[in-house]
Design a protein around this motif. Structure first.
Motif, short mmCIF file in Angstrom:
data_model
loop_
_atom_site.label_atom_id
_atom_site.label_comp_id
_atom_site.label_asym_id
_atom_site.label_seq_id
_atom_site.Cartn_x
_atom_site.Cartn_y
_atom_site.Cartn_z
N PHE A 191 0.40 -1.64 -0.21
CA PHE A 191 -0.29 0.41 -0.15
C PHE A 191 0.73 1.47 0.09
N LEU A 192 2.40 1.02 0.94
CA LEU A 192 3.05 1.66 0.72
C LEU A 192 3.55 2.57 -0.66
N ARG A 193 3.75 1.40 -0.83
CA ARG A 193 4.44 0.77 -2.40
C ARG A 193 4.55 1.52 -3.55
N GLN A 194 2.98 1.19 -4.16
CA GLN A 194 2.29 1.12 -5.12
C GLN A 194 1.63 3.15 -5.04
N ASN A 195 1.76 3.26 -4.07
CA ASN A 195 2.31 5.46 -3.77
C ASN A 195 3.35 5.49 -4.36
N THR A 196 4.67 4.99 -4.00
CA THR A 196 5.85 5.51 -4.52
C THR A 196 5.15 5.67 -6.68
N GLU A 197 5.27 4.71 -6.19
CA GLU A 197 5.37 3.69 -7.87
C GLU A 197 4.79 4.80 -8.63
N LEU A 198 3.76 5.08 -7.86
CA LEU A 198 2.66 6.49 -8.41
C LEU A 198 3.04 7.22 -8.78
N MET A 199 3.42 8.10 -7.57
CA MET A 199 3.68 9.41 -7.81
C MET A 199 4.59 10.01 -9.02
N ALA A 200 6.01 8.88 -9.18
CA ALA A 200 7.22 8.25 -10.24
C ALA A 200 6.35 9.31 -10.94
N GLU A 201 5.61 7.88 -11.73
CA GLU A 201 4.77 7.31 -12.92
C GLU A 201 4.31 9.46 -13.28
N VAL A 202 3.75 9.72 -12.57
CA VAL A 202 2.67 10.88 -12.87
C VAL A 202 3.34 12.40 -13.07
N ALA A 203 4.31 12.34 -12.13
CA ALA A 203 5.66 13.20 -12.58
C ALA A 203 6.01 13.16 -13.58
N ALA A 204 6.89 11.48 -14.67
CA ALA A 204 6.91 11.83 -15.20
C ALA A 204 5.61 12.24 -16.54
N CYS A 205 4.53 11.95 -16.60
CA CYS A 205 3.51 12.63 -17.54
C CYS A 205 3.40 13.48 -16.99
N GLN A 206 3.02 14.07 -16.42
CA GLN A 206 3.16 15.45 -16.13
C GLN A 206 3.87 16.45 -16.89
N GLN A 207 5.68 16.42 -16.44
CA GLN A 207 6.63 16.58 -16.95
C GLN A 207 6.72 16.62 -18.76
N ALA A 208 6.09 15.42 -18.99
CA ALA A 208 5.48 15.52 -20.71
C ALA A 208 5.02 16.20 -21.27
N LEU A 209 3.55 16.53 -20.38
CA LEU A 209 2.66 17.40 -20.74
C LEU A 209 2.78 18.90 -20.59
N GLY A 210 4.11 19.03 -19.60
CA GLY A 210 4.83 20.89 -19.74
C GLY A 210 5.54 20.73 -20.47
N GLU A 211 5.72 19.76 -21.38
CA GLU A 211 6.44 20.06 -23.08
C GLU A 211 5.98 19.68 -24.36
N GLY A 212 4.49 19.45 -24.01
CA GLY A 212 3.95 19.20 -25.33
C GLY A 212 3.66 17.86 -25.46
N ARG A 213 4.08 17.03 -25.35
CA ARG A 213 4.04 15.64 -25.72
C ARG A 213 3.07 14.96 -25.56
N VAL A 214 2.19 13.90 -25.98
CA VAL A 214 1.78 12.72 -25.01
C VAL A 214 2.05 11.58 -24.41
N PRO A 215 2.20 11.88 -22.82
CA PRO A 215 2.44 11.00 -22.36
C PRO A 215 2.20 9.75 -22.18
N ARG A 216 2.59 8.59 -21.87
CA ARG A 216 1.40 7.39 -21.87
C ARG A 216 2.32 6.75 -20.35
N LEU A 217 1.16 6.01 -19.39
CA LEU A 217 1.95 5.82 -18.25
C LEU A 217 2.03 4.55 -18.19
N ASP A 218 3.61 3.96 -17.70
CA ASP A 218 3.48 3.40 -17.63
C ASP A 218 3.85 2.13 -16.41
N ALA A 219 2.22 1.29 -16.20
CA ALA A 219 1.35 1.14 -15.25
C ALA A 219 1.90 -0.87 -14.82
#
Length: 664
Positions: A191-219
């Motif tokens: 339950f703790l690890r999934q949150n850490t993993e998701l936050m890292a993926e979300v941060a990568a997606c948000q960075q891609a959005l900021g750069e104008g790219r279309v992100p795809r989350l690695d789930a």
């Protein structure tokens, strides 16, 4: 529909009134008319395909409605239990029935509540096939190039995934869950690890959005962690079978499982391409949300969902007790008979005390108190002495039968002969208990009445009391049978109470807590206290069930008198003893017609007691297990064939039960 689409061409705001009008055009006359709803949706798609202006106007309007509002609350709240207690949730939904909650027009969740009357709209919305909705989306002209809408969806879905992940982490660390699965503290919690993993993926997606790219989350890793969380939830549910369960634990598990399921769905959407598969998943999510919204103010749904695990645990406990009420051989049958005979003797004296209490001049509460005390202490004494009250069996044996039906259904085959054999065993065990109760209760009552007459020179029942007792037994000139049904309901409730307190003893660790009482240890000594605590842990449910059963039997008649209601109870064992009191009180001068009718009334009272309590217990047990047994008629037919061919085993076990099974 044309008029609404014409208005949208000149409508430049994001108000929802045009959308409400459009939904009214799609809504069929009958909520369950899925065919008409499908035709309406197809008609709208046809109009959009034939008129490009309509298409552009509707698409622009819907984009304004969607982009100006928050989507995250729809994804994180709808269909997921709120963070509140059971009674708070029940009270909130009750109030919402007469005073609807305020709607926030800035949330899409609340917009849907204003656009759709979910009691009427949910059935037809779910009846329309996903391909039909996809055809409508295609007719609107929504394509991959809708970058603004796509960006909005990604931002809202990522935010919703974070909210759900944080909730799962908080629930996974709840002390109540840790108590039922201590290993979660010894190892790194998923339950703790999934949150850490998701936050890292979300941060990568948000960075891609900021750069104008279309992100795809690695789930991929997230799905592994969610599977580990699901395993822990499953183990907690299994451990509850030994350690007990509470409504609060059930609600935590419901909230956790719903959050996990929604997060998995969002991960599927966020990791998919912007193509037909994604739109199909979006339609599925929309229908799922509509289905959940339909029940968000349902009192029945919140009561059932929050008590489901507790109901299963209660019926499981009753089923374990029910195993002791089913005999399979002659030795067990005679043991049951002896146990029931002991209870019949005690009931004879309980009937005496009730008659004597009725002679006192008391307020209604006084009668209720004495009657309840007599019944409760008497039934508890029966249990302490390991005797058997016949009418207590059905509430227990029904759970045992439900467990057998559940096992048969889960194996994918009927197992009718095994179930029929179990029914035969239940029937003859019940017959043994009834015979033991009645055949001893009546002679005991006879001896008591004759001794009372010899010792006092007066009958225990005077002529008025004799007439009253005989009238109470008459099956059609009195309310004996409805009153017997009320007693059957009380028997059923006492079975549930027994299971509830057995569960409570395990969940609250009552035996262990008793042994920590210093004053009780000094009073009894360590060894005796250990035996007492073990006895309480093993028998608290049975003692509580008998105590409350006595309260119900002793107070219902008085409550009926106070409120002017024709309610009372009739119990077969007490009715048989009362018949003997009336017989002695009349100096054995009753006409044979009165004998016959009274004994028929006693038999019918017993039958109603058993049928009502058994039926209710069986229905609740099957419902708690989510079992629907569709071969009830086949089972009854198999029992009928057995009874016609060999009625004896329904009343008395054969010498060789194995041979009987082979012959069947």
């Amino acid at each position: 529909m044309d008029e609404v689409l014409q208005q949208l061409l000149t409508h430049g705001s994001d108000e929802i009134q045009p959308l409400q009008q459009l939904i009214s055009c799609l809504r069929p006359a009958r909520p369950d008319d899925g065919e008409q709803a499908t035709q309406n949706v197809r008609a709208l798609a046809f109009l959009l395909q034939q008129n490009v202006a309509y298409q552009q106007g509707l698409r622009a309007y819907l984009e304004r409605v969607i982009l100006s509002r928050k989507l995250v609350h729809l994804l994180t709240d709808t269909g997921i239990p709120a963070n509140e207690g059971f009674w708070s949730a029940l009270w909130r939904r009750f109030n919402a029935r007469w005073l609807p909650p305020a709607c926030n027009d800035r949330y899409l969740k609340d917009v849907l509540l204003q656009v759709f009357d979910l009691k009427r709209d949910a059935p037809w919305l779910m009846a329309v096939a996903p391909d039909t909705w996809l055809a409508l989306l295609h007719a609107m002209g929504w394509r991959r190039r809708d970058a603004v809408l796509r960006r909005y969806w990604l931002q809202e879905a990522l935010e919703a995934a974070q909210v759900l992940s944080y909730r799962m982490t908080a629930i996974g660390l709840e002390p109540e869950l840790v108590r039922n699965y201590p290993a979660i503290e010894r190892f790194e919690s998923p339950f703790l690890r999934q949150n850490t993993e998701l936050m890292a993926e979300v941060a990568a997606c948000q960075q891609a959005l900021g750069e104008g790219r279309v992100p795809r989350l690695d789930a991929r890793h997230m799905r592994v962690l969610l599977a580990q969380c699901a395993v822990i939830v499953s183990r907690i549910r299994k451990s509850a079978a030994q350690q007990g369960v509470s409504v609060s634990l059930t609600r935590l598990l419901l909230r956790l499982e719903a959050s996990m399921a929604r997060l998995e769905l969002l991960l599927d959407l966020l990791s998919s391409r912007w193509d037909l598969a994604l739109r199909r998943q979006a339609v599925s999510l929309f229908q799922q949300l509509m289905r959940a919204s339909r029940h968000q103010y349902s009192l029945r749904e919140v009561f059932h969902s929050n008590t489901e695990l507790l109901a299963l645990q209660v019926t499981e406990r009753a089923g374990q007790v029910g195993e002791h009420y089913v005999t399979t051989d002659r030795a067990g049958w005679f043991s049951m008979l002896r146990s029931a005979m002991g209870a019949g003797g005690i009931v004879g004296f309980m009937a005496l005390l009730k008659v004597l209490a009725g002679k006192l001049v008391l307020a209604p509460f006084g009668y209720a108190f004495l009657y309840s005390l007599n019944y409760s202490l008497g039934f508890m004494l029966v249990h302490v002495l390991h005797f058997t009250i016949a009418t207590k069996q059905p509430a227990m044996t029904a759970s045992k039968l439900a467990a057998s039906i559940d096992a048969a259904v889960s194996r994918g085959k009927a197992q009718l002969e095994e179930l029929a054999e179990l029914c035969v065993q239940v029937a003859r065990s019940q017959f043994s208990a009834i015979m033991g109760n009645v055949l001893v209760a009546m002679p005991t009552a006879l001896v008591i009445a004759l001794f009372w007459q010899w010792a006092s020179g007066q009958h225990l029942a005077n002529p008025d009391k004799v007439a009253h007792l005989l009238h109470d037994l008459h099956p059609w000139q009195s309310l004996a049978l409805p009153h017997a049904a009320i007693a059957g309901v009380c028997l059923f409730l006492s079975g549930l109470i027994s299971g509830y307190y057995d569960n409570k003893a395990s969940y609250n660790q009552i035996p262990e807590r008793l042994q920590q009482l210093g004053w009780l240890r000094r009073l009894l000594g360590p060894q005796r206290l250990q035996r007492v605590a073990r006895y309480v842990g093993d028998n608290l449910g049975a003692l509580a069930g008998n105590f409350f059963f006595g309260l119900m039997l002793g107070s219902i008649g008085t409550l009926g008198f106070i409120f002017g209601l024709p309610i009372d109870i009739r119990h077969i064992t007490f009715s048989s003893a009362n018949f003997v009191f009336a017989l002695v009180g009349s100096d054995f001068q009753l006409p044979w017609q009165v004998w016959s009718v009274s004994l028929l009334g006693v038999a019918l009272i017993g039958m109603v007691n058993l049928v009502v309590s058994f039926s209710l217990a069986l229905l609740v047990a099957l419902h708690a297990r989510r079992v629907s047994f569709g071969q009830g008629r086949s089972l009854l037919a198999a029992l009928g064939r057995r009874f016609i061919r060999q009625p004896g085993p329904f009343f008395f076990p054969p010498r060789d039960t194995a041979a009987e099974k082979g012959a069947a």
